[in-house]
Design a protein around this motif. Structure first.
Motif, PDB file in Angstrom:
ATOM      1  N   VAL A  51      12.946   7.295   4.923  1.00  0.00           N
ATOM      2  CA  VAL A  51      12.399   7.577   3.590  1.00  0.00           C
ATOM      3  C   VAL A  51      11.874   6.290   2.966  1.00  0.00           C
ATOM      4  O   VAL A  51      10.792   6.252   2.355  1.00  0.00           O
ATOM      5  N   ALA A  52      12.627   5.222   3.111  1.00  0.00           N
ATOM      6  CA  ALA A  52      12.212   3.921   2.569  1.00  0.00           C
ATOM      7  C   ALA A  52      10.910   3.462   3.203  1.00  0.00           C
ATOM      8  O   ALA A  52       9.996   2.983   2.517  1.00  0.00           O
ATOM      9  N   GLU A  53      10.808   3.621   4.523  1.00  0.00           N
ATOM     10  CA  GLU A  53       9.592   3.198   5.221  1.00  0.00           C
ATOM     11  C   GLU A  53       8.391   4.047   4.819  1.00  0.00           C
ATOM     12  O   GLU A  53       7.269   3.551   4.703  1.00  0.00           O
ATOM     13  N   PHE A  54       8.627   5.333   4.607  1.00  0.00           N
ATOM     14  CA  PHE A  54       7.559   6.222   4.138  1.00  0.00           C
ATOM     15  C   PHE A  54       7.044   5.751   2.772  1.00  0.00           C
ATOM     16  O   PHE A  54       5.841   5.586   2.562  1.00  0.00           O
ATOM     17  N   GLY A  61      13.630  -3.459   1.088  1.00  0.00           N
ATOM     18  CA  GLY A  61      14.100  -4.388   2.111  1.00  0.00           C
ATOM     19  C   GLY A  61      15.583  -4.235   2.429  1.00  0.00           C
ATOM     20  O   GLY A  61      15.970  -4.193   3.605  1.00  0.00           O
ATOM     21  N   PRO A  62      16.438  -4.104   1.420  1.00  0.00           N
ATOM     22  CA  PRO A  62      17.872  -3.939   1.696  1.00  0.00           C
ATOM     23  C   PRO A  62      18.201  -2.631   2.424  1.00  0.00           C
ATOM     24  O   PRO A  62      19.267  -2.509   3.023  1.00  0.00           O
ATOM     25  N   VAL A  63      17.291  -1.654   2.371  1.00  0.00           N
ATOM     26  CA  VAL A  63      17.534  -0.355   3.001  1.00  0.00           C
ATOM     27  C   VAL A  63      17.052  -0.343   4.451  1.00  0.00           C
ATOM     28  O   VAL A  63      17.792  -0.007   5.370  1.00  0.00           O
ATOM     29  N   SER A  64      15.779  -0.717   4.646  1.00  0.00           N
ATOM     30  CA  SER A  64      15.176  -0.588   5.974  1.00  0.00           C
ATOM     31  C   SER A  64      14.642  -1.887   6.563  1.00  0.00           C
ATOM     32  O   SER A  64      14.222  -1.921   7.723  1.00  0.00           O
ATOM     33  N   GLY A  65      14.634  -2.941   5.755  1.00  0.00           N
ATOM     34  CA  GLY A  65      14.024  -4.190   6.212  1.00  0.00           C
ATOM     35  C   GLY A  65      12.559  -4.276   5.825  1.00  0.00           C
ATOM     36  O   GLY A  65      11.929  -5.308   6.030  1.00  0.00           O
ATOM     37  N   CYS A  66      12.020  -3.177   5.270  1.00  0.00           N
ATOM     38  CA  CYS A  66      10.630  -3.136   4.808  1.00  0.00           C
ATOM     39  C   CYS A  66       9.639  -3.554   5.884  1.00  0.00           C
ATOM     40  O   CYS A  66       8.888  -4.505   5.713  1.00  0.00           O
ATOM     41  N   MET A  76      15.742  -4.851  17.166  1.00  0.00           N
ATOM     42  CA  MET A  76      15.680  -3.424  16.878  1.00  0.00           C
ATOM     43  C   MET A  76      15.553  -2.664  18.188  1.00  0.00           C
ATOM     44  O   MET A  76      14.982  -3.173  19.155  1.00  0.00           O
ATOM     45  N   THR A  77      16.097  -1.468  18.237  1.00  0.00           N
ATOM     46  CA  THR A  77      15.954  -0.655  19.441  1.00  0.00           C
ATOM     47  C   THR A  77      14.642   0.121  19.385  1.00  0.00           C
ATOM     48  O   THR A  77      14.126   0.399  18.297  1.00  0.00           O
ATOM     49  N   LYS A  84      11.380   6.068  15.121  1.00  0.00           N
ATOM     50  CA  LYS A  84      11.615   6.781  13.867  1.00  0.00           C
ATOM     51  C   LYS A  84      10.898   6.089  12.708  1.00  0.00           C
ATOM     52  O   LYS A  84      10.327   6.743  11.827  1.00  0.00           O
ATOM     53  N   TYR A  85      10.942   4.753  12.707  1.00  0.00           N
ATOM     54  CA  TYR A  85      10.251   3.988  11.669  1.00  0.00           C
ATOM     55  C   TYR A  85       8.751   4.269  11.716  1.00  0.00           C
ATOM     56  O   TYR A  85       8.100   4.501  10.690  1.00  0.00           O
ATOM     57  N   ILE A  86       8.186   4.240  12.925  1.00  0.00           N
ATOM     58  CA  ILE A  86       6.739   4.385  13.084  1.00  0.00           C
ATOM     59  C   ILE A  86       6.264   5.749  12.605  1.00  0.00           C
ATOM     60  O   ILE A  86       5.222   5.863  11.944  1.00  0.00           O
TER      61      ILE A  86
END
Length: 227
Positions: free
Chosen positions: A5-8, A50-55, A71-72, A78-80
């Motif tokens: 959600v953060a990355e979105f 940033g604190p959630v996903s690293g932004c 990162m795996t 999932k991020y992409i």
């Protein structure tokens, strides 16, 4: 799910305000203003999510993090997905906003899509575009990995990364409109169509090459603070 959600949201913000600055306010703020819009949007999101996903808000950055061993691939995937979805949503919102302007046409005015060649900004060649995107993304990823590595002042990471994006845009807007981010390119291209779609491959391949190269360099330990 919080990370996705953060990355979105982060990618949505970058594309809406970055590309929006070019489409809505470009004639008023010029290339310098557009450059700062992209960079400041990233700074804001860096501290917000940033604190959630690293932004990461950038598929190339996520793959660069995989190459660096931070990162795996499963998590990066999932991020992409979230990043590309955020970029597409932002481009759609920008198009809806612009459709309210009487003389606006996606075909003629675009959505801040990337490109090269005849009819695109500085009319640079394919080779120039490819080289710029690879090198700029490599250097951008180097700043990201260095600013978020051991020994780096964590509180300054977002500012350093955002300012790096500003500089990259100041130099490269006339070359490619600056991608260094496949998601940022995919969103506008899907709605702009035509040449933007035909040239999209470069803005996916080149940033990934540059980011992964930087990640592999960091994985060797060459740029570790302890060395």
């Amino acid at each position: 799910m919080n990370k996705q959600v953060a990355e979105f949201i982060g990618t949505f913000t970058l594309v809406l305000f970055g590309c929006g600055s070019a489409v809505i306010a470009g004639s008023d703020i010029g290339l310098t203003g557009i450059s700062f819009a992209f960079g400041l949007a990233l700074v804001g999101m860096a501290y917000a999510i940033g604190p959630v996903s690293g932004c990461h808000i950038n598929p190339a950055v996520s793959l660069g993090a995989v190459a660096a061993g931070r990162m795996t691939l499963a998590e990066a995937t999932k991020y992409i997905i979230a990043q590309v979805a955020g970029a597409i949503a932002a481009a759609l919102v920008l198009m809806l906003i612009m459709s309210g302007k009487a003389d606006y046409s996606v075909a003629e005015n675009g959505l801040g899509q990337n490109g090269w060649g005849v009819g695109y900004l500085g009319e640079y060649s394919l080779v120039s575009a490819f080289v710029f995107e690879v090198v700029a993304t490599f250097l951008f990823m180097t700043v990201i990995l260095g600013a978020t590595g051991k020994g780096a002042p964590a509180a300054m990471a977002g500012l350093a990364i955002g300012l790096a994006l500003v500089v990259i845009h100041l130099v490269g807007i006339n070359v490619t409109g600056v991608s260094v981010n496949p998601a940022r390119s995919i969103g506008p291209a899907l709605f702009a169509g035509g040449t933007a779609i035909a040239q999209l491959w470069l803005f996916i391949v080149a940033p990934i090459i540059g980011a992964v190269a930087a990640g592999l360099l960091f994985k060797t330990g060459t740029l570790d603070a302890a060395n």
